[in-house]
Design a protein around this motif. Structure first.
Motif, PDB file in Angstrom:
ATOM      1  N   ASP A  59      11.763  -3.562  11.140  1.00 10.05           N
ATOM      2  CA  ASP A  59      11.031  -3.439  12.391  1.00 10.05           C
ATOM      3  C   ASP A  59      10.252  -4.734  12.616  1.00 10.05           C
ATOM      4  O   ASP A  59      10.530  -5.743  11.969  1.00 10.05           O
ATOM      5  CB  ASP A  59      10.132  -2.197  12.391  1.00 10.05           C
ATOM      6  N   ASN A  60       9.289  -4.710  13.518  1.00 15.52           N
ATOM      7  CA  ASN A  60       8.527  -5.922  13.845  1.00 15.52           C
ATOM      8  C   ASN A  60       7.734  -6.463  12.664  1.00 15.52           C
ATOM      9  O   ASN A  60       7.376  -7.635  12.641  1.00 15.52           O
ATOM     10  CB  ASN A  60       7.565  -5.648  15.001  1.00 15.52           C
ATOM     11  N   HIS A  61       7.452  -5.618  11.684  1.00 16.83           N
ATOM     12  CA  HIS A  61       6.662  -6.030  10.516  1.00 16.83           C
ATOM     13  C   HIS A  61       7.529  -6.496   9.365  1.00 16.83           C
ATOM     14  O   HIS A  61       7.012  -6.860   8.319  1.00 16.83           O
ATOM     15  CB  HIS A  61       5.768  -4.882  10.065  1.00 16.83           C
ATOM     16  N   GLY A  62       8.847  -6.447   9.513  1.00 18.77           N
ATOM     17  CA  GLY A  62       9.751  -6.914   8.469  1.00 18.77           C
ATOM     18  C   GLY A  62      10.572  -5.785   7.865  1.00 18.77           C
ATOM     19  O   GLY A  62      10.543  -4.647   8.336  1.00 18.77           O
ATOM     20  N   PRO A  63      11.301  -6.076   6.795  1.00 23.87           N
ATOM     21  CA  PRO A  63      12.171  -5.073   6.187  1.00 23.87           C
ATOM     22  C   PRO A  63      11.378  -4.019   5.414  1.00 23.87           C
ATOM     23  O   PRO A  63      10.311  -4.301   4.874  1.00 23.87           O
ATOM     24  CB  PRO A  63      13.052  -5.885   5.249  1.00 23.87           C
ATOM     25  N   TYR A  64      11.913  -2.805   5.392  1.00 26.16           N
ATOM     26  CA  TYR A  64      11.317  -1.720   4.626  1.00 26.16           C
ATOM     27  C   TYR A  64      12.421  -0.774   4.182  1.00 26.16           C
ATOM     28  O   TYR A  64      13.569  -0.879   4.603  1.00 26.16           O
ATOM     29  CB  TYR A  64      10.251  -0.980   5.429  1.00 26.16           C
ATOM     30  N   THR A  65      12.081   0.137   3.303  1.00 29.53           N
ATOM     31  CA  THR A  65      13.031   1.118   2.781  1.00 29.53           C
ATOM     32  C   THR A  65      12.690   2.479   3.323  1.00 29.53           C
ATOM     33  O   THR A  65      11.518   2.870   3.356  1.00 29.53           O
ATOM     34  CB  THR A  65      12.952   1.159   1.242  1.00 29.53           C
TER      35      THR A  65
END
Length: 73
Positions: A59-65
């Motif tokens: 998302d706008n804040h970067g990659p995540y799981t």
């Protein structure tokens, strides 16, 4: 229950025709480079859940799981 890879989870879903993919948790977890970091980790047993796998999202804040599960509910 342990987290498995997505390929194995999809094989389980094909075996159970009444199953569906469902979001396991609403939370986001820090991304650690690959899904193999999450594979094999323990998660809580939940009735109706056949398999749990980790999926990379962004998302706008970067990659995540996001943890996804194959469920019969």
């Amino acid at each position: 229950m342990k987290i498995i890879d997505k390929k194995a989870a999809m094989a389980i879903q094909r075996q159970h025709t009444d199953s569906r993919i469902f979001r396991y948790c609403t939370g986001k977890y820090q991304w650690h480079g690959s899904t193999s970091h999450y594979t094999g980790q323990d998660v809580a047993e939940i009735s109706g859940v056949l398999a749990v796998y980790a999926e990379r999202r962004r998302d706008n804040h970067g990659p995540y799981t996001r943890l996804m599960c194959i469920t019969t509910n």
